[in-house]
Design a protein around this motif. Structure first.
Motif, short mmCIF file in Angstrom:
data_model
loop_
_atom_site.label_atom_id
_atom_site.label_comp_id
_atom_site.label_asym_id
_atom_site.label_seq_id
_atom_site.Cartn_x
_atom_site.Cartn_y
_atom_site.Cartn_z
N LEU A 90 5.62 13.67 0.24
CA LEU A 90 4.37 14.33 -0.13
C LEU A 90 4.13 15.55 0.73
N ARG A 91 4.40 15.45 2.04
CA ARG A 91 4.24 16.61 2.91
C ARG A 91 5.22 17.72 2.52
N THR A 92 6.46 17.33 2.23
CA THR A 92 7.45 18.33 1.85
C THR A 92 7.06 19.03 0.55
N THR A 93 6.56 18.26 -0.40
CA THR A 93 6.15 18.84 -1.68
C THR A 93 4.96 19.76 -1.52
N ALA A 94 3.98 19.33 -0.71
CA ALA A 94 2.77 20.12 -0.53
C ALA A 94 3.04 21.44 0.19
N ARG A 95 4.07 21.47 1.04
CA ARG A 95 4.37 22.67 1.81
C ARG A 95 5.39 23.58 1.11
N SER A 96 5.90 23.12 -0.02
CA SER A 96 6.93 23.89 -0.71
C SER A 96 6.31 24.90 -1.65
N ILE B 210 6.18 10.79 -9.13
CA ILE B 210 5.08 10.59 -10.07
C ILE B 210 3.84 11.36 -9.64
N SER B 211 3.62 11.44 -8.31
CA SER B 211 2.47 12.18 -7.80
C SER B 211 2.53 13.64 -8.23
N MET B 212 3.74 14.18 -8.24
CA MET B 212 3.92 15.57 -8.69
C MET B 212 3.50 15.72 -10.15
N MET B 213 3.92 14.76 -10.99
CA MET B 213 3.57 14.84 -12.41
C MET B 213 2.08 14.63 -12.63
N LEU B 214 1.47 13.73 -11.85
CA LEU B 214 0.02 13.53 -11.98
C LEU B 214 -0.74 14.78 -11.54
N LEU B 215 -0.21 15.45 -10.52
CA LEU B 215 -0.83 16.70 -10.09
C LEU B 215 -0.79 17.73 -11.21
N LEU B 216 0.36 17.81 -11.89
CA LEU B 216 0.47 18.73 -13.03
C LEU B 216 -0.48 18.33 -14.16
N ALA B 217 -0.58 17.01 -14.41
CA ALA B 217 -1.44 16.53 -15.49
C ALA B 217 -2.91 16.84 -15.20
N PHE B 218 -3.37 16.58 -13.98
CA PHE B 218 -4.77 16.83 -13.64
C PHE B 218 -5.07 18.32 -13.55
N SER B 219 -4.10 19.11 -13.11
CA SER B 219 -4.33 20.55 -13.05
C SER B 219 -4.41 21.18 -14.44
N MET C 180 0.85 -1.18 0.00
CA MET C 180 0.00 0.00 0.00
C MET C 180 0.89 1.24 0.00
N LEU C 181 0.93 1.90 -1.13
CA LEU C 181 1.87 2.99 -1.33
C LEU C 181 1.57 4.19 -0.44
N ARG C 182 0.30 4.40 -0.10
CA ARG C 182 -0.04 5.57 0.70
C ARG C 182 0.47 5.44 2.13
N LEU C 183 0.82 4.23 2.56
CA LEU C 183 1.35 4.02 3.90
C LEU C 183 2.87 4.05 3.93
N ASN C 184 3.49 4.20 2.78
CA ASN C 184 4.94 4.24 2.73
C ASN C 184 5.44 5.51 3.41
N PRO C 185 6.24 5.38 4.49
CA PRO C 185 6.69 6.58 5.22
C PRO C 185 7.49 7.55 4.35
N VAL C 186 8.31 7.02 3.44
CA VAL C 186 9.10 7.88 2.56
C VAL C 186 8.16 8.69 1.66
N TYR C 187 7.15 8.01 1.13
CA TYR C 187 6.18 8.69 0.28
C TYR C 187 5.42 9.76 1.05
N GLN C 188 5.01 9.44 2.29
CA GLN C 188 4.29 10.42 3.10
C GLN C 188 5.15 11.64 3.40
N LYS C 189 6.42 11.38 3.73
CA LYS C 189 7.32 12.50 4.06
C LYS C 189 7.55 13.38 2.82
#
Length: 314
Positions: free
Chosen positions: A12-18, A117-126, A1-10
């Motif tokens: 994602l938080r860093t990207t969202a706050r940047s 990849i989440s960053m690129m998907l965010l760009l694609a959906f936006s 489950m990728l959403r529970l991956n601690p590296v991914y969570q960290k």
């Protein structure tokens, strides 16, 4: 489950706050909007001003321009984002701490890749509202849009695996970024150059050996398979099926070689599968490079071999 991956969570938080994230989203969508509105103006308003008839089939060309710009930005952004994923941890001297946790090297690699990849998907959906310009007139369906988004996801995984591999292999982010961009350049332009060079040599040979009156077109055949790893050709193949604007791909088939009919009809499927396989191999290799027990296993194996030799000598 990728959403529970601690590296991914960290990540994602860093990207969202940047602040950089929002600047990139604004810049990308602003650039796409400029290209889309300018293409829309040239196709309709400008044609009316100069007295030409408006061809509503031009909306397909607008779709090609917008998606082409977005795909080109994908080629530029993904290697830069992923090349510093692991090497950045090395430079900050936090990779050793990360490896002492319960996370496996594979989990670290997956977390870093999915965050990118989440960053690129965010760009694609936006950018969907910009691409939706074509729906104001018609010609493109929701299925075509979904296929393009899937292509964005597949290409992000493919290019991201290249960046992650060099990031794990090299110590400096600068070196990893140069290596990643060099590899992407080789895949995008190098394969085109190789196909053109092989065709050029074959054509020269035919021109010298054949009849000078009758022109003979060289057929390089299976050498065209080199283009299966080229993401640009994969993009052109989806355009060829959606908007019939992938003329470059069609001209390659006609000019450089004849391929089996099944490959011509399902080029997108074959190229996608091959690129995903390459991505999996690169990610597994990156995880193996990060494995801290790899060196210990080799040393233990070497010691056992030396012990056996000593016992045999006695």
């Amino acid at each position: 489950m990728l959403r529970l991956n601690p590296v991914y969570q960290k990540e994602l938080r860093t990207t969202a706050r940047s602040l950089r994230t929002y600047v990139i989203i604004f810049a990308v969508n602003g650039l796409l909007s400029l290209f889309g509105l300018f293409a829309l103006y040239l196709s309709f308003e400008y044609q009316q001003k100069i007295g030409n008839n408006v061809e509503y089939s031009a909306i397909l060309e607008i779709y090609s321009i917008i998606t082409g710009v977005e795909f080109f930005l994908l080629l530029l952004v993904v290697p830069a984002v992923t090349a510093g994923a692991i090497s950045g941890e090395k430079e900050r001297q936090t990779l050793e701490i990360l490896l002492t946790t319960k996370l496996t090297p594979g989990s670290i690699i997956r977390g870093k890749l999915v965050a990118s990849i989440s960053m690129m998907l965010l760009l694609a959906f936006s950018s969907l509202p910009v691409i939706a310009l074509v729906f104001s007139i018609g010609g493109i369906t929701l299925r075509d849009l979904a296929e393009f988004l899937l292509l964005i996801l597949e290409t992000a995984i493919y290019l991201g695996s290249i960046g992650i591999f060099f990031s794990a292999l090299l110590k400096k982010s600068t070196s990893a970024t140069v290596a990643a961009y060099g590899t992407v350049l080789l895949l995008c332009l190098g394969t085109f150059g190789a196909v053109w060079g092989i065709h050029f040599l074959d054509q020269m040979h035919l021109n010298h050996a054949g009849d000078t009156v009758t022109a003979i077109q060289a057929d390089i055949g299976n050498w065209m398979l080199l283009l299966l790893v080229n993401p640009i050709v994969t993009y052109l193949s989806i355009l060829k099926g959606q908007a019939s604007t992938g003329r470059t791909l069609a001209s390659l088939y006609e000019k450089y070689g004849n391929l089996p009919e099944v490959l011509n009809e399902h080029w997108l499927l074959f190229s996608t599968v091959i690129q995903i396989v390459i991505a999996v191999i690169l990610l597994l290799s990156a995880a193996a490079i990060l494995n801290p027990l790899k060196g210990n296993k080799e040393r233990i194996k070497h010691k056992k071999q030396n012990t056996k030799k000593k016992v045999a000598n006695k």
